[in-house]
Design a protein around this motif. Structure first.
Motif, PDB file in Angstrom:
ATOM      1  N   MET A   1       0.843  -1.179   0.000  1.00 45.87           N
ATOM      2  CA  MET A   1       0.000   0.000   0.000  1.00 45.87           C
ATOM      3  C   MET A   1       0.886   1.239   0.000  1.00 45.87           C
ATOM      4  O   MET A   1       1.945   1.262   0.612  1.00 45.87           O
ATOM      5  N   THR A   2       0.409   2.267  -0.656  1.00 39.50           N
ATOM      6  CA  THR A   2       1.137   3.533  -0.700  1.00 39.50           C
ATOM      7  C   THR A   2       0.130   4.676  -0.624  1.00 39.50           C
ATOM      8  O   THR A   2      -1.072   4.475  -0.737  1.00 39.50           O
ATOM      9  N   GLY A   3       0.644   5.876  -0.460  1.00 38.10           N
ATOM     10  CA  GLY A   3      -0.187   7.074  -0.502  1.00 38.10           C
ATOM     11  C   GLY A   3      -1.353   7.055   0.452  1.00 38.10           C
ATOM     12  O   GLY A   3      -1.226   6.696   1.608  1.00 38.10           O
ATOM     13  N   SER A   4      -2.524   7.451  -0.055  1.00 38.77           N
ATOM     14  CA  SER A   4      -3.703   7.588   0.807  1.00 38.77           C
ATOM     15  C   SER A   4      -4.170   6.242   1.351  1.00 38.77           C
ATOM     16  O   SER A   4      -4.716   6.173   2.442  1.00 38.77           O
ATOM     17  N   GLU A   5      -3.946   5.150   0.590  1.00 38.90           N
ATOM     18  CA  GLU A   5      -4.330   3.833   1.098  1.00 38.90           C
ATOM     19  C   GLU A   5      -3.577   3.533   2.390  1.00 38.90           C
ATOM     20  O   GLU A   5      -4.141   3.061   3.354  1.00 38.90           O
ATOM     21  N   LYS A   6      -2.277   3.818   2.381  1.00 37.03           N
ATOM     22  CA  LYS A   6      -1.459   3.559   3.563  1.00 37.03           C
ATOM     23  C   LYS A   6      -1.823   4.527   4.686  1.00 37.03           C
ATOM     24  O   LYS A   6      -1.893   4.131   5.851  1.00 37.03           O
ATOM     25  N   ALA A   7      -2.079   5.768   4.347  1.00 36.54           N
ATOM     26  CA  ALA A   7      -2.432   6.773   5.353  1.00 36.54           C
ATOM     27  C   ALA A   7      -3.742   6.422   6.050  1.00 36.54           C
ATOM     28  O   ALA A   7      -3.920   6.701   7.229  1.00 36.54           O
ATOM     29  N   ASP A   8      -4.659   5.818   5.313  1.00 36.12           N
ATOM     30  CA  ASP A   8      -5.940   5.427   5.905  1.00 36.12           C
ATOM     31  C   ASP A   8      -5.797   4.238   6.839  1.00 36.12           C
ATOM     32  O   ASP A   8      -6.701   3.923   7.589  1.00 36.12           O
ATOM     33  N   GLY A   9      -4.673   3.548   6.792  1.00 38.54           N
ATOM     34  CA  GLY A   9      -4.432   2.407   7.661  1.00 38.54           C
ATOM     35  C   GLY A   9      -4.839   1.105   6.998  1.00 38.54           C
ATOM     36  O   GLY A   9      -5.444   1.085   5.928  1.00 38.54           O
ATOM     37  N   TYR A  10      -4.464   0.040   7.655  1.00 38.91           N
ATOM     38  CA  TYR A  10      -4.757  -1.282   7.130  1.00 38.91           C
ATOM     39  C   TYR A  10      -6.107  -1.763   7.642  1.00 38.91           C
ATOM     40  O   TYR A  10      -6.622  -1.279   8.634  1.00 38.91           O
ATOM     41  N   VAL A  16      -6.043 -11.093   4.501  1.00 38.55           N
ATOM     42  CA  VAL A  16      -6.726 -12.375   4.325  1.00 38.55           C
ATOM     43  C   VAL A  16      -6.450 -12.905   2.917  1.00 38.55           C
ATOM     44  O   VAL A  16      -6.474 -12.164   1.945  1.00 38.55           O
ATOM     45  N   GLY A  17      -6.191 -14.203   2.834  1.00 36.24           N
ATOM     46  CA  GLY A  17      -6.000 -14.841   1.542  1.00 36.24           C
ATOM     47  C   GLY A  17      -4.586 -14.763   0.994  1.00 36.24           C
ATOM     48  O   GLY A  17      -4.357 -15.108  -0.168  1.00 36.24           O
ATOM     49  N   LEU A  18      -3.639 -14.309   1.799  1.00 38.17           N
ATOM     50  CA  LEU A  18      -2.250 -14.263   1.347  1.00 38.17           C
ATOM     51  C   LEU A  18      -1.663 -15.667   1.359  1.00 38.17           C
ATOM     52  O   LEU A  18      -1.921 -16.444   2.280  1.00 38.17           O
ATOM     53  N   ASP A  19      -0.860 -15.973   0.346  1.00 38.92           N
ATOM     54  CA  ASP A  19      -0.183 -17.269   0.365  1.00 38.92           C
ATOM     55  C   ASP A  19       1.008 -17.164   1.334  1.00 38.92           C
ATOM     56  O   ASP A  19       1.376 -16.060   1.747  1.00 38.92           O
ATOM     57  N   PRO A  20       1.609 -18.283   1.734  1.00 44.90           N
ATOM     58  CA  PRO A  20       2.687 -18.251   2.731  1.00 44.90           C
ATOM     59  C   PRO A  20       3.846 -17.316   2.370  1.00 44.90           C
ATOM     60  O   PRO A  20       4.374 -16.627   3.238  1.00 44.90           O
ATOM     61  N   GLN A  21       4.225 -17.279   1.112  1.00 47.90           N
ATOM     62  CA  GLN A  21       5.320 -16.403   0.696  1.00 47.90           C
ATOM     63  C   GLN A  21       4.919 -14.932   0.825  1.00 47.90           C
ATOM     64  O   GLN A  21       5.702 -14.105   1.290  1.00 47.90           O
ATOM     65  N   GLU A  22       3.694 -14.621   0.440  1.00 49.02           N
ATOM     66  CA  GLU A  22       3.207 -13.242   0.577  1.00 49.02           C
ATOM     67  C   GLU A  22       3.118 -12.848   2.048  1.00 49.02           C
ATOM     68  O   GLU A  22       3.487 -11.734   2.421  1.00 49.02           O
ATOM     69  N   LYS A  23       2.630 -13.764   2.868  1.00 49.93           N
ATOM     70  CA  LYS A  23       2.541 -13.496   4.317  1.00 49.93           C
ATOM     71  C   LYS A  23       3.913 -13.163   4.894  1.00 49.93           C
ATOM     72  O   LYS A  23       4.049 -12.234   5.693  1.00 49.93           O
ATOM     73  N   GLU A  24       4.898 -13.938   4.497  1.00 51.42           N
ATOM     74  CA  GLU A  24       6.264 -13.727   4.979  1.00 51.42           C
ATOM     75  C   GLU A  24       6.771 -12.345   4.571  1.00 51.42           C
ATOM     76  O   GLU A  24       7.364 -11.623   5.374  1.00 51.42           O
ATOM     77  N   GLU A  25       6.535 -11.964   3.337  1.00 54.12           N
ATOM     78  CA  GLU A  25       6.978 -10.663   2.834  1.00 54.12           C
ATOM     79  C   GLU A  25       6.234  -9.522   3.540  1.00 54.12           C
ATOM     80  O   GLU A  25       6.843  -8.528   3.944  1.00 54.12           O
ATOM     81  N   VAL A  26       4.934  -9.666   3.687  1.00 56.07           N
ATOM     82  CA  VAL A  26       4.137  -8.648   4.377  1.00 56.07           C
ATOM     83  C   VAL A  26       4.603  -8.522   5.827  1.00 56.07           C
ATOM     84  O   VAL A  26       4.765  -7.414   6.345  1.00 56.07           O
ATOM     85  N   PHE A  27       4.842  -9.650   6.480  1.00 58.89           N
ATOM     86  CA  PHE A  27       5.313  -9.640   7.864  1.00 58.89           C
ATOM     87  C   PHE A  27       6.634  -8.872   7.943  1.00 58.89           C
ATOM     88  O   PHE A  27       6.813  -8.012   8.814  1.00 58.89           O
ATOM     89  N   ARG A  28       7.547  -9.172   7.036  1.00 57.78           N
ATOM     90  CA  ARG A  28       8.849  -8.503   7.014  1.00 57.78           C
ATOM     91  C   ARG A  28       8.685  -6.989   6.859  1.00 57.78           C
ATOM     92  O   ARG A  28       9.340  -6.205   7.543  1.00 57.78           O
ATOM     93  N   LEU A  29       7.787  -6.571   5.973  1.00 57.93           N
ATOM     94  CA  LEU A  29       7.547  -5.140   5.776  1.00 57.93           C
ATOM     95  C   LEU A  29       6.915  -4.493   7.014  1.00 57.93           C
ATOM     96  O   LEU A  29       7.264  -3.373   7.375  1.00 57.93           O
TER      97      LEU A  29
END
Length: 190
Positions: A1-10, A16-29
Motif C-alpha cells: 500500500m502507498t499514498g492515501s491507502e497507507k495513510a488510511d491504515g490497514y 486475508v488470503g495471502l499465500d505463505p510467501q506473501e505473508k512472509e513478505e508482508v510480515f517482514r515489511l
C-alpha cells in the motif's frame, strides 16, 4: 500500500488470503513499521510477532518520542502479562508532552484495575498537559463505571469531569472523594 491507502491504515481484508510467501513478505515489511504495525504483526503470526515485538519494546523503552505504549498495549493483549500495563504507567513521565494524551488513552484500553485508577488519579492531580488531564478524568470515570443513564447522572458526570480538570487541587480532591465509592465496581482480582 502507498499514498492515501497507507495513510488510511490497514484493514483485516488486506491480510486475508495471502499465500505463505506473501505473508512472509508482508510480515517482514510490517516489522519495519513498528510500533505502528504491531496489531497486524500479531494478526499474521502471533508466535513470531511476540518474540519480535518484545525485543522492540525493550529497545524503545525510555525513548521520549517513541510510541512504545502501542507495543505495550498489544503485548498485554496477546501475552496476558499485566506487567505491560505496569510498564506503560512507569514510562508515562518520560514521554514528550504531545504523546501523553495518547498514552492515557492507551492505558484506558487496558484492563480496569487499581493500578489504572491510581494512574488516572495521579495524572489528574499532577499533570500539566490539559488534554492528558481531560482524558484521564473521562477514563477514570469510565473505568469506575460511573453511571450516565439518566439526565441527572449525565449532568453529575459532566460536573465531575469539569472539577477533575480544574486548576483547583481542592476541587479535584473533592471530586475524587465523591467518586471513590465507585471503586467497588473494579474486578476483585484487578
Amino acid at each position: 500500500m502507498t499514498g492515501s491507502e497507507k495513510a488510511d491504515g490497514y484493514s483485516r481484508d488486506v491480510f486475508v488470503g495471502l499465500d505463505p510467501q506473501e505473508k512472509e513478505e508482508v510480515f517482514r515489511l510490517l516489522v519495519t513499521e513498528l510500533p505502528f504495525s504491531t496489531e497486524w504483526l500479531f494478526f499474521l503470526d502471533k508466535e513470531k510477532a511476540l518474540v519480535i515485538v518484545k525485543e522492540k519494546e525493550e529497545k524503545l523503552r525510555g525513548n521520549s518520542y517513541s510510541h512504545v505504549y502501542m507495543i505495550q498495549e498489544e503485548l498485554l493483549k496477546y501475552s496476558g502479562g499485566m506487567s505491560y500495563q505496569d510498564r506503560m504507567i512507569e514510562d508515562y513521565p518520560s514521554y514528550v508532552d504531545y504523546l501523553r494524551p495518547l498514552v492515557v488513552d492507551s492505558i484506558g484500553r487496558t484492563p480496569a484495575n487499581m493500578a489504572a485508577v491510581n494512574f488516572f488519579k495521579q495524572v489528574i492531580l499532577t499533570e500539566t498537559n490539559d488534554d492528558a488531564v481531560a482524558r484521564a478524568a473521562r477514563k477514570l470515570l469510565g473505568v469506575l463505571k460511573f453511571p450516565r443513564d439518566t439526565e441527572a447522572n449525565d449532568k453529575y458526570y459532566k460536573r465531575l469531569v469539569s472539577e477533575l480538570r480544574s486548576e483547583s487541587t481542592i476541587l479535584k480532591l473533592q471530586a475524587l472523594s465523591q467518586i471513590a465509592k465507585y471503586e467497588k465496581n473494579l474486578p476483585v482480582d484487578g
